[in-house]
Scaffold this active site. Structure first.
Site, PDB file in Angstrom:
ATOM      1  N   PRO A 125       0.778  -1.240   0.000  1.00  0.00           N
ATOM      2  CA  PRO A 125       0.000   0.000   0.000  1.00  0.00           C
ATOM      3  C   PRO A 125       0.806   1.283   0.000  1.00  0.00           C
ATOM      4  O   PRO A 125       0.218   2.357   0.148  1.00  0.00           O
ATOM      5  CB  PRO A 125      -0.767  -0.095   1.325  1.00  0.00           C
ATOM      6  CG  PRO A 125       0.158  -0.824   2.233  1.00  0.00           C
ATOM      7  CD  PRO A 125       0.962  -1.768   1.387  1.00  0.00           C
ATOM      8  N   CYS A 126       2.136   1.221  -0.174  1.00  0.00           N
ATOM      9  CA  CYS A 126       2.875   2.468   0.078  1.00  0.00           C
ATOM     10  C   CYS A 126       2.580   3.595  -0.900  1.00  0.00           C
ATOM     11  O   CYS A 126       2.765   4.746  -0.580  1.00  0.00           O
ATOM     12  CB  CYS A 126       4.366   2.225   0.206  1.00  0.00           C
ATOM     13  SG  CYS A 126       5.074   1.333  -1.156  1.00  0.00           S
ATOM     14  N   GLY A 127       2.065   3.290  -2.098  1.00  0.00           N
ATOM     15  CA  GLY A 127       1.785   4.385  -3.022  1.00  0.00           C
ATOM     16  C   GLY A 127       0.333   4.811  -3.023  1.00  0.00           C
ATOM     17  O   GLY A 127      -0.042   5.810  -3.644  1.00  0.00           O
TER      18      GLY A 127
END
Lengths: 229, 356
Positions: free
Chosen positions: A180-182
Site C-alpha cells: 500500500p505504500c503508493g
C-alpha cells in the site's frame, strides 16, 4: 469539512469504516455478478470481544480463472441511469460460474479478497489468497498465470515490492497483499484529476469504490463508474 | 557506552536440538550451542547450525524452521523479541528445536532463506520510514549497494556500518519537546553546531506483542508455556507522541496501544520494577540486556505492580523491550530513539493477566 485540495489521500480508521459500508452498499446495488462484501469485526485480543468499530471487508471464492488467454474478464455494470455499459473491447461475457466455458479441463482457480485498514499507511490494503476448487492453496507463481499480462509484467519487475506475502493481521495465516505504500498518492490524484472539487463527504462515499476499481484490475476485475455521478 | 551499542551487542545463548524425526544416526547428535544476536533473525543462523547436523540429516531439500516447546517460531520476528515474549523467565541457554523438513506452511509464511529475511526487513524499514517521514521514498530509492551494505551490517551486527548507511536515509528521530527542554535545562550550555537540522517526527513505529495469561502469578516461571500464537495479540500501530506540557512516557504510549487495559484512569498508580541500563550491562557479558530485576532482599524476581487495578478484568504484569523492563515513567522518546531495532521499529513485549 476538509478541502480535497489539501487532502493527503489517506483515511482515518473511522472514515475507513464509513467508506467501507458505502462501498459495500454500492457494490451490491450495482447488480454485479459478484456476491456482496461482508463486514467482519477485527479480533484484537483473545480475551476481548472485538470492538464493533474496527473491522474489515471480506469477499470469498471469486473465480479468477480466465476462460480465454487474450481477453480480460470484463464486468458489465449498470450506472444509475440504468444504461448498460461495458468496458473496453466490447466483450460482453459476464463473469458467472454457471456459464463459464472451461477449455481443456482448465482447473478453476478462486480467490478470497479482504480489504483491511492499515493504521501505518492510513489507507485500505487488499489482501488475497488463491486456491483450486479442491481447496489446495495456490502459490504466487501460479496465481500470476491468471493475472492480466500487464500485472504479471509488473510483478516480475519488482516482485518483492508489489505483492508481498505476510501473515494476515487478524486471521494469522499466510496471505498475499498488494503493497500500500503508493496508495495515498494515487488516491489523491484520482480525485483531483477530475476538475470538480468535491466535498470530503463525497470523496469518502466513493473512496473505496475508486480504490477498488484500480486495484481490482491487477486481477482483471473491472468495475466501471464515474466520479461525477 | 550508548544504548544502541548495548542493543546491538545483545545476544541470546541458544541450545538448538535437532528434531527427533530428522535424526538418522545413533547416538543422536548433541545440541548446537549458538550465540544469536538479539537484533538478528533465526533463519540467518542456518550456516552456523547446518554443519552440526549435516551428517545426520535425511536426504532431501532443506528448509530450516524452529520451534519452542512445539510452537513454530515466526522467522520474521527478531530473535531477541521471540526470546522476551516466549521466555518471560529468561532461560539461559534458550532451548529450541530446529527442523529441516516438514515446513508448516499453513502456520508460517514461506522462508526461502536469507533473501526472504532481507525483504521482510526492507519492507519493515519501508513501513517505519513511512510512519516517521510520511513517505518511504528514501528506502525505495536506496541504491543496490547501499541496500546490500545496510543488510549486511544487520547480518554481521556491525553498528558503525549500519549507522553510516542508515544516516543517508535521513529518517527522522523521535522528538519530544518536553524531554528535550528538560535536557537543555540540565546542560549548562548548549553549543550550536553547523549540523543540518535533524528532522523530527512525533510518530513512532511500534510492534506490540501481548501475551495473555488467565491465572495470576508471583514468579515469572509460573507463566504457562505459550503453545499457540492465538494467545498472543500482535498490534502493529504507530504511536503519536502528543505534544503537551508534560513528558510523554512509556505509560502514555501503552495507554494508546492498549486502551482496553486503562479503562479506569483514576486508579493509575502503576509501578513496575525497573533496571538501570548500566546495572544490566555490568551483570552480563552474553545477553547484555540481562533482565534480572535487582533482587531486593530476597524478594520475588518480578515485583508486582502495586495498586494496579487498571481495569477490573486485566492488568499488565510485565513489559520487556530489548530484554529490559523499563519503568513506566521513562520518556517514550528516549525508548523510541535508543531501544529500536535496525528496522526502526520498537518491538515491545507485554504480559497481561486477564479474567477468564
Amino acid at each position: 469539512m476538509m478541502d480535497v485540495l489539501h487532502w493527503d489521500g489517506t483515511l482515518s480508521a473511522k472514515d475507513f469504516r464509513i467508506g467501507a459500508f458505502a462501498f459495500a452498499q454500492k457494490w451490491e446495488s450495482r447488480n454485479l455478478a459478484f456476491p456482496p462484501w461482508s463486514w467482519l469485526p477485527c479480533p484484537k485480543h483473545p480475551w476481548l470481544a472485538p470492538p464493533k468499530e474496527e473491522g474489515y471487508l471480506s469477499l470469498e471464492k471469486i473465480c479468477i480463472s480466465r476462460p480465454n488467454e487474450e481477453e480480460d474478464i470484463d464486468q458489465i455494470s449498470q450506472i444509475e441511469t440504468g444504461e448498460e455499459e461495458t468496458c473496453c473491447s466490447g466483450n460482453e461475457d459476464v463473469l458467472d460460474d454457471a456459464t463459464l466455458v472451461q477449455s481443456n479441463h482448465h482447473e478453476l482457480h478462486y480467490c478470497d479478497f479482504q480489504i483491511v485498514y492499515s493504521s501505518t499507511f492510513r489507507v485500505p490494503v487488499l489482501y488475497f489468497r488463491a486456491y483450486c476448487s479442491d481447496g489446495r492453496p495456490l502459490p504466487l507463481d501460479e496465481i500470476e498465470k491468471e493475472l492480466p499480462a500487464c500485472s504479471s509484467k509488473e510483478l516480475s519487475k519488482k516482485k518483492w515490492t508489489f505483492i508481498t506475502q505476510e501473515e494476515h493481521p487478524y486471521l494469522k495465516r499466510p496471505w498475499y497483499k498488494l503493497h500500500p505504500c503508493g496508495t495515498a498518492e494515487w488516491m489523491k490524484l484520482l480525485f483531483l484529476s477530475d476538475n470538480a472539487n468535491p466535498k470530503f463527504e463525497v470523496v469518502l462515499e466513493l473512496y473505496l469504490l475508486s480504490w477498488f476499481s484500480v486495484v481490482g484490475q491487477v486481477f482483471g476485475l473491472r468495475i466501471s463508474f464515474k466520479i461525477s455521478d | 557506552m550508548e544504548a544502541p551499542k548495548y542493543v546491538w551487542e545483545g545476544a541470546i545463548p541458544l541450545q538448538i536440538h535437532l528434531h527427533e524425526s530428522q535424526v538418522t544416526t545413533l547416538p543422536p547428535p548433541p545440541p548446537a550451542l549458538i550465540l544469536a544476536p538479539r537484533i538478528g533473525y533465526l533463519p540467518l543462523l542456518a550456516p552456523l547450525i547446518k554443519p552440526y547436523f549435516s551428517s545426520t540429516l535425511p536426504p532431501g531439500v532443506d528448509t530450516i524452521w524452529f520451534d519452542c516447546n512445539g510452537l513454530p517460531l515466526k522467522w520474521y520476528i527478531p530473535t531477541g523479541v521471540l526470546f522476551d515474549l516466549l521466555c518471560p523467565e529468561p532461560e539461559r541457554p534458550w532451548n529450541i528445536t530446529v527442523h529441516f523438513r516438514g515446513y508448516p506452511g499453513n502456520v508460517l509464511i514461506p522462508c526461502e532463506g536469507e533473501d526472504s529475511v532481507k525483504w521482510s526487513f526492507i519492507n519493515s524499514l519501508k513501513e517505519a520510514a513511512y510512519i516517521m517521514n510520511g513517505n518511504c521514498k528514501n528506502v525505495m530509492n536506496m541504491s543496490q549497494s547501499d541496500q546490500l551494505e545496510l543488510w549486511h551490517s544487520v547480518m554481521n551486527g556491525n553498528l558503525e556500518a549500519y549507522q553510516r548507511v542508515s544516516s543517508k536515509l535521513k529518517l527522522a528521530t523521535v522528538d519530544d519537546e518536553y524531554a528535550s527542554l528538560c535536557l537543555q535545562k540540565s546542560q549548562q550550555s548548549v553549543i550550536e553546531t553547523d549540523l543540518p537540522a535533524q528532522a523530527k517526527t512525533g510518530r513512532v513505529p511500534v510492534r506490540l506483542y501481548v501475551l495473555s495469561v488467565s491465572k495470576d502469578f508471583d514468579d515469572l516461571d509460573e507463566i504457562p508455556r505459550v503453545d499457540s500464537w492465538e494467545k498472543i495479540s500482535y498490534i502493529n500501530r504507530p504511536v503519536e507522541i502528543r505534544k503537551e506540557d508534560k513528558c510523554f512516557t512509556l505509560h502514555d504510549a501503552l495507554k494508546i496501544l492498549l486502551p482496553e487495559l486503562f479503562l479506569d484512569e483514576s486508579l493509575m498508580n502503576v509501578k513496575l520494577g525497573g533496571v538501570d541500563l548500566e546495572d544490566a550491562v555490568r551483570n552480563s557479558n552474553e545477553d547484555v540486556t540481562s533482565v534480572k530485576v535487582v533482587e531486593d532482599q530476597g524478594q520475588n524476581v518480578c515485583k508486582q505492580p502495586e495498586a494496579c487495578r487498571i481495569s477490573s478484568s486485566a492488568k499488565i504484569k510485565l513489559i520487556r523491550i530489548q530484554g529490559i523492563e523499563p519503568k513506566l515513567e521513562i520518556p517514550f522518546s528516549w525508548v523510541a530513539n535508543n531501544l529500536l531495532n535496525p528496522d526502526y521499529f520498537l518491538h515491545v513485549c507485554v504480559c497481561v493477566k486477564v479474567a477468564q
